[in-house]
Design a protein around this motif. Structure first.
Motif, mmCIF file in Angstrom:
data_model
loop_
_atom_site.group_PDB
_atom_site.id
_atom_site.type_symbol
_atom_site.label_atom_id
_atom_site.label_comp_id
_atom_site.label_asym_id
_atom_site.label_seq_id
_atom_site.Cartn_x
_atom_site.Cartn_y
_atom_site.Cartn_z
ATOM 1 N N SER A 279 0.962 -1.176 0.079
ATOM 2 C CA SER A 279 0.087 -0.070 -0.040
ATOM 3 C C SER A 279 0.986 1.065 0.171
ATOM 4 C CB SER A 279 -1.076 -0.098 1.346
ATOM 5 O OG SER A 279 -0.264 0.115 2.380
ATOM 6 N N ALA A 280 0.295 2.455 -0.476
ATOM 7 C CA ALA A 280 0.983 3.492 -0.648
ATOM 8 C C ALA A 280 -0.187 4.577 -0.669
ATOM 9 C CB ALA A 280 2.012 3.593 -1.773
ATOM 10 N N ASN A 281 0.398 5.851 -0.760
ATOM 11 C CA ASN A 281 -0.589 7.021 -0.994
ATOM 12 C C ASN A 281 -0.142 7.532 -2.313
ATOM 13 O OD1 ASN A 281 -1.571 10.010 -0.757
ATOM 14 N ND2 ASN A 281 -1.880 9.230 1.044
ATOM 15 N N VAL A 282 -1.298 7.962 -3.083
ATOM 16 C CA VAL A 282 -1.160 8.220 -4.696
ATOM 17 C C VAL A 282 -0.611 9.641 -4.556
ATOM 18 C CG1 VAL A 282 -3.142 6.691 -5.584
ATOM 19 C CG2 VAL A 282 -3.618 8.987 -4.671
ATOM 20 N N TYR A 283 -0.766 10.550 -3.648
ATOM 21 C CA TYR A 283 -0.358 11.954 -3.467
ATOM 22 C C TYR A 283 0.988 12.264 -3.046
ATOM 23 C CZ TYR A 283 -5.325 11.953 -4.613
ATOM 24 O OH TYR A 283 -6.546 11.962 -5.047
ATOM 25 N N SER A 284 1.407 11.331 -2.276
ATOM 26 C CA SER A 284 2.713 11.669 -1.268
ATOM 27 C C SER A 284 3.330 10.628 -1.107
ATOM 28 C CB SER A 284 2.126 12.407 0.061
ATOM 29 O OG SER A 284 1.470 11.519 0.947
ATOM 30 N N GLY A 285 4.895 10.796 -0.612
ATOM 31 C CA GLY A 285 5.734 9.822 -0.487
ATOM 32 C C GLY A 285 5.951 8.931 -1.510
ATOM 33 N N THR A 286 6.501 7.818 -1.206
ATOM 34 C CA THR A 286 6.715 7.052 -2.293
ATOM 35 C C THR A 286 5.625 6.063 -2.687
ATOM 36 O OG1 THR A 286 8.109 5.611 -1.002
ATOM 37 C CG2 THR A 286 9.334 7.488 -1.802
ATOM 38 N N ILE A 287 5.843 5.464 -3.867
ATOM 39 C CA ILE A 287 5.119 4.206 -4.572
ATOM 40 C C ILE A 287 6.168 3.404 -4.957
ATOM 41 C CG2 ILE A 287 3.464 3.275 -5.959
ATOM 42 C CD1 ILE A 287 2.028 6.167 -6.078
ATOM 43 N N ASP A 288 6.240 2.139 -4.159
ATOM 44 C CA ASP A 288 7.337 1.138 -4.748
ATOM 45 C C ASP A 288 8.650 1.790 -4.780
ATOM 46 O OD1 ASP A 288 7.136 -1.677 -4.696
ATOM 47 O OD2 ASP A 288 7.189 -1.765 -6.664
ATOM 48 N N SER A 289 9.169 2.775 -3.828
ATOM 49 C CA SER A 289 10.256 3.134 -3.920
ATOM 50 C C SER A 289 10.743 4.360 -4.664
ATOM 51 C CB SER A 289 11.342 2.078 -4.105
ATOM 52 O OG SER A 289 11.417 1.319 -2.820
ATOM 53 N N HIS A 290 9.650 4.859 -5.419
ATOM 54 C CA HIS A 290 9.842 5.848 -6.461
ATOM 55 C C HIS A 290 8.636 6.740 -5.949
ATOM 56 C CE1 HIS A 290 12.171 3.673 -9.156
ATOM 57 N NE2 HIS A 290 11.542 2.698 -8.981
ATOM 58 N N PRO A 291 9.002 8.394 -6.134
ATOM 59 C CA PRO A 291 8.256 9.408 -5.585
ATOM 60 C C PRO A 291 6.849 9.365 -6.421
ATOM 61 C CG PRO A 291 10.392 10.207 -6.648
ATOM 62 C CD PRO A 291 10.515 8.804 -6.966
ATOM 63 N N ALA A 292 5.791 9.463 -5.357
ATOM 64 C CA ALA A 292 4.375 9.409 -5.795
ATOM 65 C C ALA A 292 4.184 10.288 -6.900
ATOM 66 C CB ALA A 292 3.374 9.814 -4.664
ATOM 67 N N SER A 293 4.756 11.710 -6.839
ATOM 68 C CA SER A 293 4.632 12.668 -7.788
ATOM 69 C C SER A 293 5.003 12.435 -9.195
ATOM 70 C CB SER A 293 5.368 13.990 -7.241
ATOM 71 O OG SER A 293 6.700 13.560 -7.144
ATOM 72 N N SER A 294 5.841 11.301 -9.359
ATOM 73 C CA SER A 294 6.509 11.004 -10.746
ATOM 74 C C SER A 294 5.511 10.056 -11.431
ATOM 75 C CB SER A 294 7.735 10.385 -10.321
ATOM 76 O OG SER A 294 7.547 9.148 -10.055
ATOM 77 N N TYR A 295 4.547 9.690 -10.656
ATOM 78 C CA TYR A 295 3.377 8.821 -11.286
ATOM 79 C C TYR A 295 2.195 9.456 -11.899
ATOM 80 C CZ TYR A 295 5.569 4.781 -9.185
ATOM 81 O OH TYR A 295 6.592 3.958 -8.450
ATOM 82 N N ILE A 296 1.837 8.952 -13.215
ATOM 83 C CA ILE A 296 0.515 9.345 -13.598
ATOM 84 C C ILE A 296 -0.540 8.167 -13.645
ATOM 85 C CG2 ILE A 296 1.531 11.027 -15.301
ATOM 86 C CD1 ILE A 296 0.790 9.043 -17.497
ATOM 87 N N ALA A 297 -1.729 8.519 -13.360
ATOM 88 C CA ALA A 297 -2.821 7.521 -13.682
ATOM 89 C C ALA A 297 -3.261 7.159 -14.840
ATOM 90 C CB ALA A 297 -4.162 7.689 -12.579
ATOM 91 N N LEU A 298 -3.042 5.968 -15.178
ATOM 92 C CA LEU A 298 -3.377 5.173 -16.745
ATOM 93 C C LEU A 298 -4.627 4.095 -16.471
ATOM 94 C CD1 LEU A 298 -2.085 5.771 -19.260
ATOM 95 C CD2 LEU A 298 -0.508 3.890 -18.875
#
Length: 429
Positions: free
Chosen positions: A404-423
């Protein structure tokens, strides 16, 4: 007597298996879910003068079959939860807990008895039973949970293991939608679903962001059937999958209510184990074709259960054994979507459309072409807070992950959440 968690689950499963089938279908695409009901939906209520009522609703059509008015309960009711077809728990405004035993609800509503089983302390503003052993109540924003170990409980010997799940449950209405599953509406018009895991651990999804502010009572017999009262009218809804935390598959019947008026009960409570959710047969896609979200998640869980080893050069078969995909993060998502080839984080956006992170649904992806990583969205943990579950083919050190992670902050699977786009895959149904 105390029931273990496993025994409680097994007993509920056996009860569902013993049900005679009354099928409620939802029009639309293939492989729709159905609600399996024992017969008519049973809804108990109390009138303002303290009399008990019983209504039967035909689950396939939403037609009210009958309403019966019984005797006065002898106290002023405050909250109500239906345990089974002939047992209702009701609290009084004095904080006492009563067991109401129904003798008949055929052509008349007769009681075998009204028994006080608890003196004081029951101050809940809302109370529901999940049909599988757990009684829930809310007071001052707290959600309380009890284990009910008898069909006819007689006090603390049969209603115990009391815990406070958490705070923050400020809700306008409350209903049990299944085993440790709750639906609720809020004063600002949202419809929420909760999955209670344990103390301090629960999942929350927003089924509808608006439109439910006029609902002043909510009941559910299980199986994805919901009954909401608005201005004295009773309306019915069917959630094709009440377990997915997604409200886009809720069917409304605004032009065919149970009744347009006449529901004047101060309390309403449906028999929570009257209906059960029956998952549809998993649809089968063809490579590169339309695919249902349920199949995407089934394919993803297959690799997770097999713990497919991470590699940017190796390939592994899908659940059908018909095709192989590269065993890195983007190969995993390509496999889950049943694409014709293993794409990369740079080319995956060509197979989908960018959406808002708030609109993510199971089977969508979070892709970071800059970081070279992608994860598969598996569902919300707390949609309001932005926390979610995901599957990923992580790295050579971790292989398949579920986390689990947060879509808006912190990291998602060790990468910044801010770098992801929803697809969202363009061919997902």
């Amino acid at each position: 007597m105390k029931l273990s968690h496993a025994v409680r689950r097994t007993s509920a499963a056996l009860a569902v298996g013993a049900m005679s089938l009354g099928l409620v279908t939802v029009t639309g695409g293939a492989a729709q879910a159905v609600a399996s009901c024992t017969g008519n939906v049973s809804v108990y209520g109390t009138l303002a003068d303290g009399r008990l009522t019983y209504s039967a609703i035909e689950p396939n059509t939403g037609d009210r079959v009958k309403t019966l008015i019984g005797p006065n309960l002898g106290f002023t009711p405050k909250a109500m939860a239906t345990l089974n077809f002939n047992t209702v728990l009701v609290t009084s405004t004095a904080g006492d807990l009563y067991r109401v035993d129904v003798q008949t609800n055929n052509t008349s509503l007769g009681l075998a008895g009204v028994v006080k089983i608890w003196d004081g302390g029951w101050t809940f503003d809302k109370m529901v039973y999940d049909g599988a052993g757990h009684l829930y109540g809310t007071v001052d924003g707290q959600l309380h949970q009890y284990l009910v170990s008898q069909d006819k409980p007689s006090g603390s010997a049969h209603i115990g293991q009391h815990v406070v799940i958490d705070t923050g449950f400020v809700l306008k209405t409350l209903a049990a939608a299944g085993d440790d599953r709750i639906i609720a509406s809020t004063s600002d018009g949202r419809l929420l679903s909760y999955k209670i895991n344990r103390v301090g651990d629960w999942d929350r999804a927003v089924l509808k962001t608006s439109g439910w502010s006029a609902v002043d009572s909510l009941s559910s017999p299980g199986g994805g059937l919901y009954y909401g009262r608005t201005n004295g009218g009773m309306y019915w809804y069917h959630d094709a999958d009440p377990t997915d935390g997604d409200g886009s598959d809720i069917a409304y019947h605004p032009n065919d209510p149970v009744d347009a008026s006449g529901w004047t009960q101060s309390l309403l409570s449906a028999y929570a184990n009257n209906c059960a959710y029956v998952p549809p047969a998993p649809p089968t896609s063809v490579q590169g074709g339309t695919i249902y979200r349920s199949e995407v998640m089934t394919r993803a869980r297959d690799w997770y259960n097999r713990n497919v080893q991470y590699s940017q050069s190796a390939y592994a078969s899908d659940i059908d054994g018909d095709h192989s995909y590269r065993t890195d993060c983007s190969g995993f998502v390509s496999m889950a979507w049943h694409l014709t080839s293993s794409l990369t984080t740079a080319t995956l956006p060509g197979a989908g459309t960018q959406i808002s992170k708030a609109d993510l649904r199971p089977g969508d992806a979070l892709n970071s072409s800059g970081e070279g990583h992608v994860v598969l969205f598996a569902g919300w943990k707390d949609q309001d807070a932005g926390t979610f579950y995901y599957y990923s083919e992580g790295s050579p050190s971790s292989d398949m992950n579920y986390s689990s992670a947060n879509v808006y902050s912190g990291t998602i699977d060790s990468h910044p959440a801010s770098s992801y786009i929803a697809l969202r895959y363009d061919k997902i149904a």
